[in-house]
Scaffold this active site. Structure first.
Site, short mmCIF file in Angstrom:
data_model
loop_
_atom_site.label_atom_id
_atom_site.label_comp_id
_atom_site.label_asym_id
_atom_site.label_seq_id
_atom_site.Cartn_x
_atom_site.Cartn_y
_atom_site.Cartn_z
CG PHE A 34 8.64 -3.74 -1.00
CD1 PHE A 34 8.81 -2.83 -2.03
CD2 PHE A 34 7.46 -4.48 -0.98
CE1 PHE A 34 7.85 -2.67 -3.02
CE2 PHE A 34 6.50 -4.32 -1.95
CZ PHE A 34 6.69 -3.41 -2.98
CE LYS A 35 4.21 -2.32 -1.68
NZ LYS A 35 2.76 -2.29 -1.69
CG ASP A 36 8.49 0.18 6.23
OD1 ASP A 36 7.51 0.92 6.39
OD2 ASP A 36 8.63 -0.90 6.84
CB THR A 96 0.86 0.65 -0.14
OG1 THR A 96 1.81 0.24 -1.12
CG2 THR A 96 0.65 2.15 -0.27
#
Length: 530
Positions: free
Chosen positions: A146-148, A181
């Site tokens: 999800f950091k993308d 991250t």
């Protein structure tokens, strides 16, 4: 007609329509009129308020606090309007309310370059229904986590901000990671002109695939270091470097300045708000909910940034009933929501959901500031207590402000069982972090009887944690490496191995640096040759 005018600290006024039931009285559209841009100030009260672009560049406030907007504006499009928008269109309508010194052209350009073919689905963040919940898949980007969603756009926001503010120094991105991250930031900033990126990670505290993704990262401006310690050690070390005035001056003279890609950067938080608005709109578009119907949101979190974005979305008028905060066995947030005391004085547990193995939830400070009535002195006092004693307790008045939150946690056994049972019942495969959230949601429903439609945030692909996922579903692969396990998982999940995993099978290791937690500043200076 129920017309209200809200004055936002003298900077703007908001004209909108509302009812007791929802924010869409008579279908009227919210209207906003601003005579000044939204500014950002420190949660600890130091320094003057600054523009959004300066906050993105600076990352952390000079006094160690986090930047927060001086107003949270309501969404200025109706829910029905959002239901007709693409992800990119939604991103613009949400982010323009916070990044007010970016021009329309600048912001739309950043969004177009971020949310493009690097995602393997046109919808960017698809919703998948499985066993009475909707899983918001945030792992379709380049690094399958999800950091993308935020780190695809942060480099563009930052380089645009540098141009807007006539910055001539190279920007040094300094980041601590618990696994995801780091790779997402490295991928975003690799070979971006005018930047360098340094990532610290706990040497034995990430999954083998997470580590492999980082240490094979290409780019002349990238530097990856494993530290002998845990994520909290890495995060604390990065904050100490940020607050080292002598080191910052030394770097300035050499033509560098620090910024952060961690979730403490407001340029990370604002893009995360978008996918909550988008997921609600998707449910509405697909006829799963009616306009204004409240939903619950479940978020697996360690550093609190992802669920904080949901809290901001709720305060902007998105109809969210309960914010369900899911923790693993490092249950510092669970204990906080139950007791009102935040206490990091406990054993650190290495779990199968390493991105949540965190005892110092940095983004919680933004929530503390908000529930303290935006009283920076109260917040600063609590953060001082945390630094000195490792704990603090909020007041009963502040605790009342947390009624929309529910804290839960899942043990390692419960996490594995949830992966196994959901796969057995539906064929849908969860990663370990999403399984924590799913297990917590199961318990929440049993405890409360709440049957509202619920979005569970799916934060990573199961292929990023193949050993734990395969051990849960089909044990007996002790001698297989993680890439062989990825092939096995592909077979039982009926999904292709993601490119992010396939491409690192034979990639050479380019970063083999390891240091002690007290040697991080020295590593930075060595890489920058200062």
């Amino acid at each position: 007609m129920c017309k209200m005018v809200d004055h936002c600290g003298g900077n703007c006024f908001v004209l909108y329509y509302t009812t007791d039931r929802n924010d869409n009285c008579c279908g009227k559209r919210n209207e906003r009129v601003c005579d000044m841009e939204i500014l950002y100030k420190s949660t600890r009260g130091g320094g003057a308020a600054i523009t959004a672009s300066k906050a993105v560049l600076q990352g952390l406030a000079e006094d160690g606090g986090l930047f927060v907007p001086d107003a949270i504006l309501p969404l200025d499009k109706t829910l029905d309007e959002f239901a007709a928008m693409s992800y990119q269109e939604t991103a613009y309508e949400v982010m323009k309310l916070y990044l007010t010194d970016y021009t329309e052209e600048e912001l739309k350009s950043c969004i177009a370059r971020a949310y493009d073919s690097k995602f393997d689905t046109e919808t960017i963040a698809p919703l998948v229904e499985a066993q009475d919940a909707f899983y918001l898949e945030l792992f379709h980007g380049a690094t399958i986590a999800f950091k993308d969603m935020a780190l695809s756009i942060l480099p563009h926001l930052m380089t645009t901000a540098a141009r807007k503010n006539q910055i001539t120094n190279d920007i040094v991105i300094l980041t601590a990671t618990s696994g995801d991250t780091g790779k997402a930031a490295l991928a975003g900033f690799a070979d971006v002109e005018g930047t360098k990126i340094i990532v610290f990670y706990p040497k034995n505290g990430v999954s083998p695939i997470q580590e492999r993704q980082m240490v094979t990262q290409k780019g002349d401006n990238t530097f990856v270091v494993g530290i002998r310690g845990n994520f909290d050690d890495a995060q604390t070390g990065v904050k100490q470097i940020f607050s080292d005035a002598a080191l910052k001056e030394r770097l300035r003279q050499a033509g560098f300045q620090f910024s952060s890609a961690n979730s403490i950067n407001i340029g990370r938080l604002v893009p995360q708000i978008v996918y909550y608005v988008y997921s609600y709109a998707a449910l509405l578009r697909e006829g799963k909910i009616s306009s204004g119907e409240k939903i619950n949101v479940v978020v697996p979190t360690g550093n609190f940034g992802n669920i904080l974005a949901a809290y901001y979305a709720k305060n902007m008028g998105l109809p969210i009933a309960k914010l369900i905060c899911a923790s693993n066995e490092n249950k510092v947030l669970f204990d906080f929501f139950r007791s009102g005391t935040y206490d990091r004085n406990r054993d650190f547990v290495l779990t199968s959901s390493p991105s949540m193995d965190i005892l110092i939830s940095s983004n919680l400070e933004r929530l503390i500031y908000q529930i303290a009535g935006k009283d920076a002195q109260v917040n600063a006092s609590l953060m001082r207590q945390l630094g000195e004693t490792g704990r603090y307790t909020i007041t009963d008045t502040m605790k009342k402000e947390l009624e929309s939150f529910y804290g839960g946690y899942a043990s390692e056994e419960e996490t594995a069982r949830r992966i196994r049972t959901l796969y057995k019942d539906t064929g849908y495969v969860l990663d370990t972090h999403t399984a924590v959230a799913s297990a917590v949601y199961e318990r929440y429903r049993k405890e409360t009887g709440d049957e509202r439609k619920t979005v569970i945030v799916s934060t990573a692909s199961p292929f990023k944690f193949t050993r734990s996922v395969m051990d849960a579903i089909l044990p007996g692969h002790d001698n297989a490496d993680d890439f062989a396990l990825a092939d096995a998982l592909s077979g039982i999940a009926n999904r292709a191995v993601p490119a992010a995993v396939a491409e690192i099978r034979s990639a050479p290791v380019l970063h083999n640096n390891v240091c002690g937690k007290d040697e991080m500043a020295e590593c930075v200076c060595r890489f920058l040759n200062v």
